[in-house]
Design a protein around this motif. Structure first.
Motif, short mmCIF file in Angstrom:
data_model
loop_
_atom_site.label_atom_id
_atom_site.label_comp_id
_atom_site.label_asym_id
_atom_site.label_seq_id
_atom_site.Cartn_x
_atom_site.Cartn_y
_atom_site.Cartn_z
N TRP A 91 22.80 19.73 12.61
CA TRP A 91 21.73 18.83 13.05
C TRP A 91 21.59 18.75 14.56
CZ3 TRP A 91 18.13 17.64 9.77
CH2 TRP A 91 18.42 17.51 8.41
N VAL A 92 22.59 19.16 15.33
CA VAL A 92 22.47 19.06 16.79
C VAL A 92 21.78 20.29 17.34
CG1 VAL A 92 23.71 18.88 18.98
CG2 VAL A 92 24.52 17.60 16.98
N ARG A 93 20.64 20.08 17.96
CA ARG A 93 19.90 21.19 18.58
C ARG A 93 20.37 21.42 20.02
NH1 ARG A 93 15.30 21.70 21.95
NH2 ARG A 93 14.42 23.81 21.75
N GLN A 94 20.56 20.34 20.75
CA GLN A 94 20.90 20.47 22.17
C GLN A 94 21.75 19.29 22.60
OE1 GLN A 94 17.72 20.16 25.31
NE2 GLN A 94 18.16 22.32 25.58
N ALA A 95 22.71 19.55 23.50
CA ALA A 95 23.57 18.49 24.03
C ALA A 95 23.70 18.63 25.53
CB ALA A 95 24.96 18.55 23.37
N VAL A 96 23.66 17.51 26.22
CA VAL A 96 23.91 17.46 27.67
C VAL A 96 25.14 16.59 27.87
CG1 VAL A 96 23.02 16.79 29.92
CG2 VAL A 96 21.46 17.73 28.20
N VAL A 97 26.19 17.18 28.48
CA VAL A 97 27.48 16.49 28.61
C VAL A 97 27.76 16.19 30.08
CG1 VAL A 97 29.95 16.60 28.11
CG2 VAL A 97 28.32 17.74 26.58
N ARG A 98 28.15 14.95 30.37
CA ARG A 98 28.53 14.53 31.72
C ARG A 98 29.85 13.76 31.68
NH1 ARG A 98 22.95 13.44 31.45
NH2 ARG A 98 21.68 14.69 32.90
N ASN A 103 37.88 8.35 32.20
CA ASN A 103 38.41 9.08 31.04
C ASN A 103 37.43 9.13 29.86
OD1 ASN A 103 38.51 6.43 30.20
ND2 ASN A 103 40.75 6.27 30.24
N ARG A 104 36.15 9.15 30.17
CA ARG A 104 35.16 9.19 29.09
C ARG A 104 34.11 10.28 29.38
NH1 ARG A 104 35.18 5.11 25.50
NH2 ARG A 104 33.02 5.57 24.94
N LEU A 105 33.33 10.56 28.34
CA LEU A 105 32.20 11.48 28.46
C LEU A 105 30.93 10.77 28.04
CD1 LEU A 105 33.66 14.73 26.84
CD2 LEU A 105 33.45 14.24 29.29
N LYS A 106 29.82 11.14 28.66
CA LYS A 106 28.50 10.69 28.23
C LYS A 106 27.75 11.91 27.70
CE LYS A 106 27.64 6.60 31.06
NZ LYS A 106 26.77 5.98 32.11
N VAL A 107 27.22 11.79 26.49
CA VAL A 107 26.56 12.92 25.85
C VAL A 107 25.17 12.51 25.40
CG1 VAL A 107 26.68 14.65 24.02
CG2 VAL A 107 28.79 13.80 25.07
N GLN A 108 24.17 13.29 25.82
CA GLN A 108 22.79 13.10 25.36
C GLN A 108 22.53 14.14 24.28
OE1 GLN A 108 20.22 10.99 26.90
NE2 GLN A 108 18.89 11.57 25.20
N LEU A 109 22.26 13.66 23.06
CA LEU A 109 22.04 14.57 21.93
C LEU A 109 20.56 14.64 21.56
CD1 LEU A 109 24.89 13.87 19.34
CD2 LEU A 109 24.74 15.69 21.03
N GLU A 110 20.15 15.84 21.18
CA GLU A 110 18.83 16.04 20.58
C GLU A 110 19.04 16.71 19.23
OE1 GLU A 110 14.72 18.66 21.14
OE2 GLU A 110 16.24 18.64 22.72
N GLU A 111 18.61 16.05 18.18
CA GLU A 111 18.78 16.59 16.83
C GLU A 111 17.58 17.46 16.43
OE1 GLU A 111 19.56 13.60 13.93
OE2 GLU A 111 21.63 13.32 14.57
N HIS A 112 17.84 18.37 15.49
CA HIS A 112 16.76 19.14 14.89
C HIS A 112 15.84 18.20 14.10
CE1 HIS A 112 18.47 23.10 15.77
NE2 HIS A 112 19.64 22.66 15.36
N GLN A 113 14.55 18.40 14.24
CA GLN A 113 13.58 17.67 13.42
C GLN A 113 12.99 18.65 12.41
OE1 GLN A 113 13.28 14.39 13.75
NE2 GLN A 113 14.77 14.50 15.44
N PRO A 114 13.45 18.61 11.16
CA PRO A 114 13.00 19.61 10.18
C PRO A 114 11.54 19.44 9.82
CG PRO A 114 14.29 17.89 9.10
CD PRO A 114 14.37 17.62 10.58
#
Length: 267
Positions: A91-98, A103-114
């Motif tokens: 389901w994950v199409r694209q991720a941006v990781v910062r 000690n943490r990560l911030k992740v922007q997720l874009e899911e597939h839209q079927p």
């Protein structure tokens, strides 16, 4: 009167070597200190904040799927590799990781839209809104009335674009495309919700549109001539130069020439 005699060359050389060694020692100590700090437990990744499209995931599933695969601390973590870990999830199409200090990560997720199934009947692949093919567990699919598209590898975006072009033409006639296929030879074949098979032929999108519009202008009169409705069309062949052939449920054969005559009368 005292004069400052120049230092001998060997003394200058020794001074320069000593300075260089001292600088090297300082750099080594700084490097060792930095490496030590980077490995401190305080900087081990302890959590991930996810924003964006997360309808198919929750904090527990993300922790179970991602956290064991993260390698390194806040300073040493490979962000490119981490992005690939997220994008490998269904389901994950694209991720941006910062990084999020300390000690943490911030992740922007874009899911597939079927928007459609992809492949032959029974194939579990899907096509997203960008025309990209992806694999998921179909049991997680929220809607099961998607059309089915098919075609050669790498042609999913073209097939989806053609579907979006043809479907609005059929909507005023209460027809819905349930299947659209681009054959290996470049021909187009479709199926309507009523079960009608359409042979659209090959050519540009404009040519497909012209054939479809020509068919839609006269199909009601053509079927009425045989006391049938549009829903009783078994198949339609639009590959003829100036007409089309239809086969109706309950009628043995309807030749293209007969339909051409009807078209000429109704123009």
């Amino acid at each position: 009167m005292t004069s400052n005699a120049p230092l001998p060359f060997d003394i200058k050389l020794m001074n320069r070597v000593a300075t260089a060694l001292f600088a090297l020692l300082v750099l080594m100590l700084l490097g060792a200190g930095l490496a030590y700090v980077q490995q401190l437990p305080q900087f081990a990744i302890r959590g991930v904040t996810v924003v964006g499209d997360v309808s198919h995931y929750n904090a527990i599933s993300l922790r179970a799927n991602v956290m064991p695969r993260l390698k390194g601390t806040f300073f040493t973590l490979d962000l490119q590799a981490t992005r690939q870990v997220f994008e490998a999830m269904p389901w994950v199409r694209q991720a941006v990781v910062r990084r999020d200090f300390p000690n943490r990560l911030k992740v922007q997720l874009e899911e597939h839209q079927p928007v459609a199934y992809w492949g032959a009947e029974g194939d579990s692949r899907l096509v997203n809104s960008f025309g990209e093919v992806f694999d998921v567990n179909l049991g997680e699919l929220e809607q099961d009335d998607l059309p089915r598209l098919n075609g050669p590898e790498g042609q999913s975006a073209k097939v989806l674009a053609t579907y979006h072009t043809l479907q609005p033409l059929l909507t005023p006639m209460d027809m819905a495309l349930t299947q659209l296929e681009l054959t290996p030879r470049g021909g187009w074949r479709a199926q309507l919700e009523a079960g009608t098979t359409l042979e659209l032929g090959s050519g540009s999108t404009a040519e497909l549109v012209a054939r479809t519009e020509r068919f839609l202008k006269t199909v009601t009169q053509a079927t009425a001539h045989y006391n049938r409705s549009v829903e009783q069309l078994a198949s339609v062949d639009l590959r003829h130069t100036d007409g089309y052939a239809i086969r109706l449920n309950g009628v043995s054969t309807v030749e293209a020439d007969n339909v051409k005559k009807l078209m000429q009368v109704n123009r």
